[in-house]
Design an enzyme around this catalytic site. Structure first.
Site, PDB file in Angstrom:
ATOM      1  CG  ASP A  24     -14.292 -54.632  42.403  1.00  0.00           C
ATOM      2  OD1 ASP A  24     -13.968 -54.137  41.310  1.00  0.00           O
ATOM      3  OD2 ASP A  24     -14.752 -55.784  42.512  1.00  0.00           O
ATOM      4  CE  LYS A 129     -13.875 -56.520  39.490  1.00  0.00           C
ATOM      5  NZ  LYS A 129     -14.789 -57.352  40.244  1.00  0.00           N
ATOM      6  CB  CYS A 162     -13.205 -58.809  43.466  1.00  0.00           C
ATOM      7  SG  CYS A 162     -14.982 -59.033  43.177  1.00  0.00           S
TER       8      CYS A 162
HETATM    9  C1  C5J Z   1     -15.635 -58.012  45.563  1.00  0.00           C
HETATM   10  C2  C5J Z   1     -17.616 -59.150  46.322  1.00  0.00           C
HETATM   11  N1  C5J Z   1     -15.252 -56.896  44.978  1.00  0.00           N
HETATM   12  N2  C5J Z   1     -17.058 -59.497  47.476  1.00  0.00           N
HETATM   13  N3  C5J Z   1     -16.938 -58.364  45.432  1.00  0.00           N
HETATM   14  O1  C5J Z   1     -14.865 -58.670  46.218  1.00  0.00           O
HETATM   15  O2  C5J Z   1     -18.739 -59.509  46.036  1.00  0.00           O
END
Ligand code: C5J
Length: 220
Positions: A24, A129, A162
């Site tokens: 991400d 995702k 994540c």
């Molecule tokens: C991730 C989030 N990628 N913090 N998403 O950690 O909402």
């Protein structure tokens, strides 16, 4: 076998069975005006992870190690967005709403893209995702199985959300996971430190932790 100097003990790295998994690293989390900022976070906290991740990405590509990227986000019609996830936090601007980088956390919008510094190249799988974990509602497990991958070198954001969710999913599926301490980041430095400590505690209950320098040494 090029072992990686890691905590709680050395990681038995097998390059042919390993993948670099970058979680991400999207504009929505790392740049102003995205999802992270809409939740009230200071996005600057994450940017320190970019340069070390880029160095590991370059070295992994040169060594022929499998590289996989993930992106959190939703279909434009939000059909895969649980109402609970949308409601969570009761923020004025939330998933699907218009922002300076397009609709927040929606696939195809500018904010959903991986930051240019870490942009995927031809041949690298990109996993879209809808959840925090990269195994939930994706084909990641099938892709890893098809490539004979059993080890994951993990980078990305955020460490306690994540990255941790994916790490826990992977651990329960039998993967050996190494989290790179400087290639991950959190809006909350204290959460980052605690999340890393949780990985290698208790003899490595979720896996291994190492700085990118140790991984670069093994890849060289
Ligand atoms: C991730 C989030 N990628 N913090 N998403 O950690 O909402």
């Amino acid at each position: 076998m090029p072992a990686i100097d890691a905590a709680p003990y050395s990681f038995p790295f097998e390059p042919a069975r390993a993948a670099l998994l970058i979680i991400d690293m999207q504009r929505d989390f790392l740049e102003p005006g995205g999802f992270g900022a809409a939740l009230g976070n200071e996005v600057g906290h994450l940017r320190g992870a970019i340069a070390p991740t880029r160095a590991v990405l370059t070295a992994a590509r040169a060594a022929g190690v499998c590289v996989i990227h993930t992106r959190e986000g939703h279909r434009p019609d939000l059909a895969d967005l649980h109402p609970a996830k949308r409601r969570r936090g009761n923020h004025a601007t939330t998933i699907g709403d218009a922002g300076p980088m397009g609709r927040i956390l929606v696939r195809g919008e500018a904010g959903h893209a991986i930051i240019p510094e870490l942009a995927p190249i031809e041949g690298e799988a990109v996993i879209d995702k809808p959840g925090k974990g990269a195994f939930y509602a994706t084909d990641l497990a099938a892709i890893l199985a098809a490539r004979g991958i059993s080890q994951l070198l993990i980078a990305g954001v955020t460490t306690e959300v994540c990255v941790h969710t994916t790490l826990r999913e992977a651990n329960d599926r039998g993967f050996d996971c190494l989290v790179m301490s400087d290639c991950t980041g959190s809006y909350f430095p204290e959460f980052h430190a605690a999340a890393l400590a949780m990985v290698s505690a208790q003899g490595g209950i979720f896996g291994w932790v190492a700085p990118s320098a140790a991984v670069l040494a093994a890849l060289a």
